[in-house]
Design a protein around this motif. Structure first.
Motif, short mmCIF file in Angstrom:
data_model
loop_
_atom_site.label_atom_id
_atom_site.label_comp_id
_atom_site.label_asym_id
_atom_site.label_seq_id
_atom_site.Cartn_x
_atom_site.Cartn_y
_atom_site.Cartn_z
N PRO A 20 -22.86 7.89 6.15
CA PRO A 20 -24.29 7.62 5.88
C PRO A 20 -24.66 7.71 4.39
O PRO A 20 -25.61 7.06 3.96
N ALA A 21 -23.94 8.49 3.62
CA ALA A 21 -24.23 8.62 2.19
C ALA A 21 -23.93 7.31 1.48
O ALA A 21 -23.05 6.55 1.89
N ALA A 36 -29.57 10.65 2.08
CA ALA A 36 -28.34 11.01 2.80
C ALA A 36 -27.24 11.50 1.87
O ALA A 36 -26.17 11.89 2.31
N GLY A 37 -27.50 11.48 0.57
CA GLY A 37 -26.51 11.94 -0.39
C GLY A 37 -25.82 10.78 -1.08
O GLY A 37 -26.06 9.61 -0.76
N ALA A 78 -27.35 20.04 3.46
CA ALA A 78 -26.99 18.63 3.29
C ALA A 78 -25.66 18.49 2.56
O ALA A 78 -24.83 17.65 2.92
N PHE A 79 -25.45 19.34 1.56
CA PHE A 79 -24.19 19.29 0.82
C PHE A 79 -23.01 19.68 1.71
O PHE A 79 -21.97 19.02 1.70
N ASP A 80 -23.21 20.73 2.49
CA ASP A 80 -22.16 21.17 3.41
C ASP A 80 -21.82 20.07 4.41
O ASP A 80 -20.64 19.79 4.66
N MET A 81 -22.84 19.41 4.94
CA MET A 81 -22.63 18.34 5.91
C MET A 81 -21.92 17.14 5.25
O MET A 81 -21.03 16.54 5.85
N VAL A 86 -16.85 13.99 4.65
CA VAL A 86 -15.75 13.45 3.83
C VAL A 86 -14.42 13.96 4.37
O VAL A 86 -13.47 13.21 4.57
N GLY A 87 -14.35 15.26 4.65
CA GLY A 87 -13.13 15.85 5.19
C GLY A 87 -12.74 15.26 6.53
O GLY A 87 -11.57 14.96 6.78
#
Length: 139
Positions: A20-21, A36-37, A78-81, A86-87
């Motif tokens: 989504p980012a 969404a980043g 949001a950063f953690d998500m 990505v992982g």
């Protein structure tokens, strides 16, 4: 015809683009970070290859970087998500559809970046190691 290096990085960019980012490749940080980043893939450096002679092959551990950036009131979650997504994307296909031997991300080191007149950013570089082999260091 694209090189093994370009095929591998292009495949990684395509996988990240499914998130989504907003995903960019080799771009500068835009003025506004999407809700969404933002992910910016940096091509990185192939480093010194290990060489085998029969048959001749160059084995790289190419270090690329993914810049992950979020902004807003709930930026920690949001950063953690974003990092977790990505992982999960990388873990879902460690060979990028057969374009590399293995891909592995390293842990990010997050920082908070103040922005004058706006909510601060939370950002980190996520190092990614792409293992691949090629018959020519320029190919």
């Amino acid at each position: 015809m694209p090189t093994t290096r370009e095929n591998t990085i292009t495949a990684l960019h395509a996988r990240l683009s499914a998130l989504p980012a907003t995903t960019l490749r080799g771009e500068v940080l835009p003025e506004r970070v999407p809700a969404a980043g933002l992910l910016i893939l940096r091509d990185g450096e192939p480093g010194e290859p290990e060489v085998t002679l029969s048959p001749l092959a160059y084995h790289y551990q190419h270090r690329a970087e993914i810049e992950a950036v979020v902004q807003g009131a709930n930026r920690d979650a949001a950063f953690d998500m974003l990092c977790a997504s990505v992982g999960a994307t990388i873990a879902a296909d460690r060979t990028l559809g057969g374009r590399c031997d293995w891909i592995e991300a390293e842990a990010p080191r997050p920082v908070d970046l103040p922005v004058e007149g706006a909510a601060s950013l939370k950002a980190a570089v996520i190092p990614v190691v792409l293992h691949y082999s090629t018959a020519d260091p320029l190919g």
